[in-house]
Write a protein that holds these residues in place. Sequence first.
Motif: not given
Length: 288
Positions: A125-142
Amino acid sequence: MNGLGGHLHEDLLDGEPIRWLENGEGSPVILLHGIPTSPRLWRHVLPLITGRSLALEMTGYGSSIPAGEGRDLGLSAQADRLLRWLDMVGVEAPVLVGHDLGGGVAQIAATRAPGRFSGIVLTNAVCYDSWPIPSVKAMGRAAPVLRYLPETALYPSFVQLIHRGHDDRARALESLGVHWQHYVTHGAARSLMRQVSALRVEDTIAISDQLPSLGLPARVVWGEADQFQKVEYGRRLAADLGTTLQPIPGGKHFTPEDHPEVIAAAVNELLSPPPGDTAPAPGDARGH
């Protein structure tokens, strides 16, 4: 079984469609999926649970992708919808089960209304500051660019994500067919961008200090080889919930698909605890 893992139900919540898969009878269990999946994530788990299982479809995901347009798809908002939906269907004291983003929703809902639940099971599960994962962050920026690309442009990335998250190749191939279907039906680029743009790590950070005092029987089951949600976060989560981590050696991210029997066994333990077992799990230090 119809291939979904349960029977599909649909109703209106605050005038908007809400859907869930349901299977079995007895003590209730609520199952929450993450990204990029739907309630069908639990299709192999549902038949193994000994109680009444309800796998909720989060607004903006799966067949409910169209309903997400113009609505808050963040985890905090999804937790609010979950609590209102429980009122609507009249489910009392369920065991709450969450994977990936659904695990974050489960944590938020449980901290807001711990008296509403009889236990909590979290897996990768996502928890604390474990997320978003790098690929999802990149998707958000793009996002501004990606939403104009043809649907097929995102498919290779989707395939890579699914394969990286499975240790069972056959289940990975099955999963691709199950989960890509909703994106291609509703517009993959627009749908994924809408989901990703709503993700705020502050939602789990804000409630993390409440986890140690939650007081719910808990199980934390984790694929040890998960590259997205690292097992160290699982250990921290288990410690805060007063339980011990149950690792799945070699297991990766999509544990409900690759290891449904392990997840179902953890859920069934909370549905039918042994006589005199009041502790969340062996190793619980609460009350010592």
